[in-house]
Design a protein around this motif. Structure first.
Motif, PDB file in Angstrom:
ATOM      1  N   THR A   3     -32.095   9.427   7.663  1.00  0.00           N
ATOM      2  CA  THR A   3     -31.162   9.767   8.742  1.00  0.00           C
ATOM      3  C   THR A   3     -29.836   9.069   8.536  1.00  0.00           C
ATOM      4  O   THR A   3     -28.761   9.660   8.772  1.00  0.00           O
ATOM      5  CB  THR A   3     -31.772   9.370  10.094  1.00  0.00           C
ATOM      6  N   ARG A   4     -29.855   7.826   8.086  1.00  0.00           N
ATOM      7  CA  ARG A   4     -28.608   7.101   7.837  1.00  0.00           C
ATOM      8  C   ARG A   4     -27.782   7.772   6.756  1.00  0.00           C
ATOM      9  O   ARG A   4     -26.561   7.905   6.881  1.00  0.00           O
ATOM     10  CB  ARG A   4     -28.922   5.659   7.425  1.00  0.00           C
ATOM     11  N   ILE A   5     -28.447   8.191   5.692  1.00  0.00           N
ATOM     12  CA  ILE A   5     -27.726   8.831   4.591  1.00  0.00           C
ATOM     13  C   ILE A   5     -27.082  10.127   5.053  1.00  0.00           C
ATOM     14  O   ILE A   5     -25.903  10.404   4.766  1.00  0.00           O
ATOM     15  CB  ILE A   5     -28.685   9.069   3.412  1.00  0.00           C
ATOM     16  N   VAL A   6     -27.842  10.945   5.795  1.00  0.00           N
ATOM     17  CA  VAL A   6     -27.307  12.220   6.267  1.00  0.00           C
ATOM     18  C   VAL A   6     -26.146  11.995   7.228  1.00  0.00           C
ATOM     19  O   VAL A   6     -25.091  12.643   7.119  1.00  0.00           O
ATOM     20  CB  VAL A   6     -28.430  13.039   6.938  1.00  0.00           C
ATOM     21  N   THR A   7     -26.311  11.063   8.170  1.00  0.00           N
ATOM     22  CA  THR A   7     -25.239  10.797   9.136  1.00  0.00           C
ATOM     23  C   THR A   7     -23.983  10.310   8.438  1.00  0.00           C
ATOM     24  O   THR A   7     -22.863  10.756   8.743  1.00  0.00           O
ATOM     25  CB  THR A   7     -25.709   9.752  10.165  1.00  0.00           C
ATOM     26  N   LEU A   8     -24.132   9.384   7.507  1.00  0.00           N
ATOM     27  CA  LEU A   8     -22.976   8.854   6.797  1.00  0.00           C
ATOM     28  C   LEU A   8     -22.282   9.930   5.985  1.00  0.00           C
ATOM     29  O   LEU A   8     -21.041   9.999   5.947  1.00  0.00           O
ATOM     30  CB  LEU A   8     -23.426   7.717   5.878  1.00  0.00           C
ATOM     31  N   ALA A   9     -23.050  10.802   5.346  1.00  0.00           N
ATOM     32  CA  ALA A   9     -22.448  11.871   4.544  1.00  0.00           C
ATOM     33  C   ALA A   9     -21.670  12.844   5.424  1.00  0.00           C
ATOM     34  O   ALA A   9     -20.550  13.245   5.088  1.00  0.00           O
ATOM     35  CB  ALA A   9     -23.540  12.607   3.764  1.00  0.00           C
ATOM     36  N   VAL A  10     -22.243  13.216   6.581  1.00  0.00           N
ATOM     37  CA  VAL A  10     -21.552  14.160   7.478  1.00  0.00           C
ATOM     38  C   VAL A  10     -20.283  13.537   8.044  1.00  0.00           C
ATOM     39  O   VAL A  10     -19.220  14.186   8.099  1.00  0.00           O
ATOM     40  CB  VAL A  10     -22.508  14.607   8.598  1.00  0.00           C
ATOM     41  N   LEU A  11     -20.358  12.277   8.467  1.00  0.00           N
ATOM     42  CA  LEU A  11     -19.160  11.612   8.983  1.00  0.00           C
ATOM     43  C   LEU A  11     -18.087  11.494   7.914  1.00  0.00           C
ATOM     44  O   LEU A  11     -16.886  11.709   8.196  1.00  0.00           O
ATOM     45  CB  LEU A  11     -19.532  10.228   9.526  1.00  0.00           C
ATOM     46  N   SER A  12     -18.476  11.164   6.710  1.00  0.00           N
ATOM     47  CA  SER A  12     -17.498  11.046   5.626  1.00  0.00           C
ATOM     48  C   SER A  12     -16.851  12.396   5.336  1.00  0.00           C
ATOM     49  O   SER A  12     -15.635  12.479   5.132  1.00  0.00           O
ATOM     50  CB  SER A  12     -18.179  10.501   4.368  1.00  0.00           C
ATOM     51  N   ALA A  13     -17.664  13.461   5.313  1.00  0.00           N
ATOM     52  CA  ALA A  13     -17.120  14.789   5.051  1.00  0.00           C
ATOM     53  C   ALA A  13     -16.163  15.214   6.167  1.00  0.00           C
ATOM     54  O   ALA A  13     -15.092  15.780   5.906  1.00  0.00           O
ATOM     55  CB  ALA A  13     -18.259  15.794   4.909  1.00  0.00           C
ATOM     56  N   THR A  14     -16.535  14.928   7.422  1.00  0.00           N
ATOM     57  CA  THR A  14     -15.664  15.280   8.551  1.00  0.00           C
ATOM     58  C   THR A  14     -14.340  14.543   8.457  1.00  0.00           C
ATOM     59  O   THR A  14     -13.255  15.136   8.659  1.00  0.00           O
ATOM     60  CB  THR A  14     -16.367  14.949   9.875  1.00  0.00           C
ATOM     61  N   LEU A  15     -14.383  13.250   8.179  1.00  0.00           N
ATOM     62  CA  LEU A  15     -13.151  12.472   8.056  1.00  0.00           C
ATOM     63  C   LEU A  15     -12.280  12.992   6.925  1.00  0.00           C
ATOM     64  O   LEU A  15     -11.048  13.119   7.070  1.00  0.00           O
ATOM     65  CB  LEU A  15     -13.504  11.003   7.829  1.00  0.00           C
ATOM     66  N   ALA A  16     -12.900  13.318   5.789  1.00  0.00           N
ATOM     67  CA  ALA A  16     -12.130  13.829   4.657  1.00  0.00           C
ATOM     68  C   ALA A  16     -11.483  15.171   4.985  1.00  0.00           C
ATOM     69  O   ALA A  16     -10.316  15.413   4.638  1.00  0.00           O
ATOM     70  CB  ALA A  16     -13.037  13.966   3.427  1.00  0.00           C
ATOM     71  N   ILE A  17     -12.222  16.040   5.674  1.00  0.00           N
ATOM     72  CA  ILE A  17     -11.668  17.352   6.038  1.00  0.00           C
ATOM     73  C   ILE A  17     -10.505  17.192   7.003  1.00  0.00           C
ATOM     74  O   ILE A  17      -9.471  17.860   6.879  1.00  0.00           O
ATOM     75  CB  ILE A  17     -12.776  18.235   6.634  1.00  0.00           C
ATOM     76  N   VAL A  18     -10.659  16.292   7.983  1.00  0.00           N
ATOM     77  CA  VAL A  18      -9.569  16.086   8.948  1.00  0.00           C
ATOM     78  C   VAL A  18      -8.330  15.525   8.262  1.00  0.00           C
ATOM     79  O   VAL A  18      -7.198  16.003   8.468  1.00  0.00           O
ATOM     80  CB  VAL A  18     -10.049  15.149  10.082  1.00  0.00           C
ATOM     81  N   LEU A  19      -8.528  14.494   7.417  1.00  0.00           N
ATOM     82  CA  LEU A  19      -7.384  13.881   6.747  1.00  0.00           C
ATOM     83  C   LEU A  19      -6.699  14.836   5.780  1.00  0.00           C
ATOM     84  O   LEU A  19      -5.491  14.752   5.557  1.00  0.00           O
ATOM     85  CB  LEU A  19      -7.836  12.624   6.004  1.00  0.00           C
ATOM     86  N   PHE A  20      -7.465  15.730   5.197  1.00  0.00           N
ATOM     87  CA  PHE A  20      -6.888  16.689   4.268  1.00  0.00           C
ATOM     88  C   PHE A  20      -6.438  17.970   4.972  1.00  0.00           C
ATOM     89  O   PHE A  20      -5.423  18.560   4.617  1.00  0.00           O
ATOM     90  CB  PHE A  20      -7.911  17.027   3.185  1.00  0.00           C
ATOM     91  N   GLY A  21      -7.203  18.400   5.982  1.00  0.00           N
ATOM     92  CA  GLY A  21      -6.922  19.679   6.614  1.00  0.00           C
ATOM     93  C   GLY A  21      -5.706  19.672   7.516  1.00  0.00           C
ATOM     94  O   GLY A  21      -4.935  20.640   7.546  1.00  0.00           O
TER      95      GLY A  21
END
Length: 431
Positions: A3-21
């Motif tokens: 669960t930690r790995i999945v949560t961290l991956a989703v949060l990282s992807a969301t942050l990257a999309i926001v910063l780039f998008g």
């Protein structure tokens, strides 16, 4: 952990999309606005061409001259003084019209409007201005659709990251579960456990450490199990010598028994030393080794074996090259290897036996040769323990090669006929 790995991956992807998008969306809107402004300029230029004749003659252009194929825009015409003549535009000239009256194309946005004003020139003089405008929200509606598409793609990307993170978390958790199972098996005494690499550096490091521990314990157990077989082989010659000496003394009751007793004591000391060295090698307790004086060791070996070779009328010759460096190896291991080679020459060879120590570059070479008929076995057969085709070579040479390799050296058959064995050991640095 999954669960930690999945949560961290989703949060990282969301942050990257926001910063780039967000910057991408802003840049896309700015580009669309600039593109639309250029389109308004082209519309104004087309209208300027149509109304140029009328403005040059001082007449009011016809309203049909302002028609264009473009939609959602408003056109207006001003004379050379900035007076509004016709069209849907401000009756008072704005900043765009005033700049166009000075002979420059003026375009931009103002109060939710996109505006382009183009001067109408006749013989180098500005005789009027054509102004084209439109609502920003109306003209830039594709930008909104693009933003909606970007948000949809971001959702798809986050969903894909979630799926991949679940799969990757499961892949990472599996080798950790294997580590746990292997550690339990190792704790229960199963030293054969081995973990394959899983392409994760950290997990592979732990797995390699566990594999090394299991191999070490397995090797230690194998050494202990092999000790009895190796000890019986290595003790056979000194025990035979002791028995023959005692039998010889019994056959001559009138002679002084002290020489036989002294010989028996020397054989007993040799047996005791052999047992101690084999135990040390079997348990791998000799630890770090010092530089070994090869010449002194060969002289010691000659003192132990010369009498047995003399009984057969075969001289034992020891030659030490003065340039021979010290060897970096255990004296116990080298003594046992020499014992195997000398016994092999004594039992299976013929003629003089020569032991030569030499400098072999980065290694120390010890050659043992005799004038025997030669060896027909292949290297793999000769050094295989208890080989079915072996005739007395089965255990000793296999043991000798294993001891040499344990010391970082190598034992090989350098010449089959007349036979010559070469033992290569690491050379100790003299600096």
């Amino acid at each position: 952990m999954r669960t930690r790995i999945v949560t961290l991956a989703v949060l990282s992807a969301t942050l990257a999309i926001v910063l780039f998008g967000l910057p991408l969306a802003a840049a896309g809107a700015l580009y669309a606005e600039q593109y639309k402004v250029l389109d308004l300029e082209r519309q104004a230029e087309r209208s300027a061409v149509r109304v140029s004749n009328a403005l040059a003659e001082g007449e009011t252009p016809d309203g049909g001259d302002l028609d264009d194929f473009a939609e959602l825009t408003f056109r207006s015409v001003y004379d050379g003084d900035g007076t509004w003549l016709l069209g849907r535009g401000p009756t008072e000239p704005d900043e765009f019209v005033l700049r166009a009256l000075r002979g420059r194309v003026s375009a931009g946005s103002d109060d939710g409007q996109l505006v382009a004003a183009v001067p109408v020139v006749d013989k180098g003089d500005v005789v009027g201005v054509v102004r084209v405008s439109g609502s920003s929200s109306t003209l830039l509606w594709p930008v909104g659709l693009a933003w909606i598409g970007m948000v949809a793609l971001a959702g798809v990307a986050i969903g894909a990251v979630w799926l991949l993170a679940r799969r990757q978390a499961a892949r990472m958790a599996q080798p950790l579960d294997q580590l746990t199972t292997a550690a339990q098996r190792l704790g229960n005494g199963d030293f054969s456990v081995r973990l394959p690499p899983v392409a994760y550096a950290e997990i592979d490091a732990v797995g390699s450490s566990l594999n090394r521990t299991a191999a070490r314990l397995d090797d230690l157990l194998a050494r202990e199990r092999a000790f009895s077989a190796e000890a019986s082989h290595q003790l056979r010659t000194p025990l035979t010598s002791l028995r023959l000496g005692l039998e010889s003394a019994l056959e001559r009751p009138g002679e002084d028994p002290r020489p036989a007793l002294q010989q028996g004591l020397r054989s007993t000391e040799r047996i005791e030393r052999t047992v101690e060295e084999l135990l040390e090698l079997a348990r791998d307790t000799h630890g770090a080794v010092d530089a070994l004086d090869v010449g002194a060791l060969l002289a010691e070996a000659r003192g132990q074996w010369a009498a047995q070779f003399d009984k057969q009328g075969r001289p034992l010759i020891v030659v030490v090259d003065p340039q021979t460096p010290p060897a970096l190896a255990s004296g116990a291991a080298v003594r046992q290897v020499l014992a195997v080679l000398l016994e092999n020459a004594l039992v299976h060879g013929s003629g003089p036996v020569q032991v030569t120590a030499r400098d072999a570059g980065d290694a120390v070479g010890i050659d043992v040769s005799d004038r025997g008929p030669g060896i027909t076995l292949t290297d793999s057969e000769l050094f295989t323990r208890r080989s079915p085709s072996a005739t007395g070579h089965g255990l000793g040479l296999a043991l000798a090669r294993r001891l040499a390799e344990a010391e970082g050296g190598h034992l090989r058959l350098a010449r089959p006929a007349p036979p010559q064995f070469a033992l290569l050991l690491r050379a100790a640095s003299l600096h």
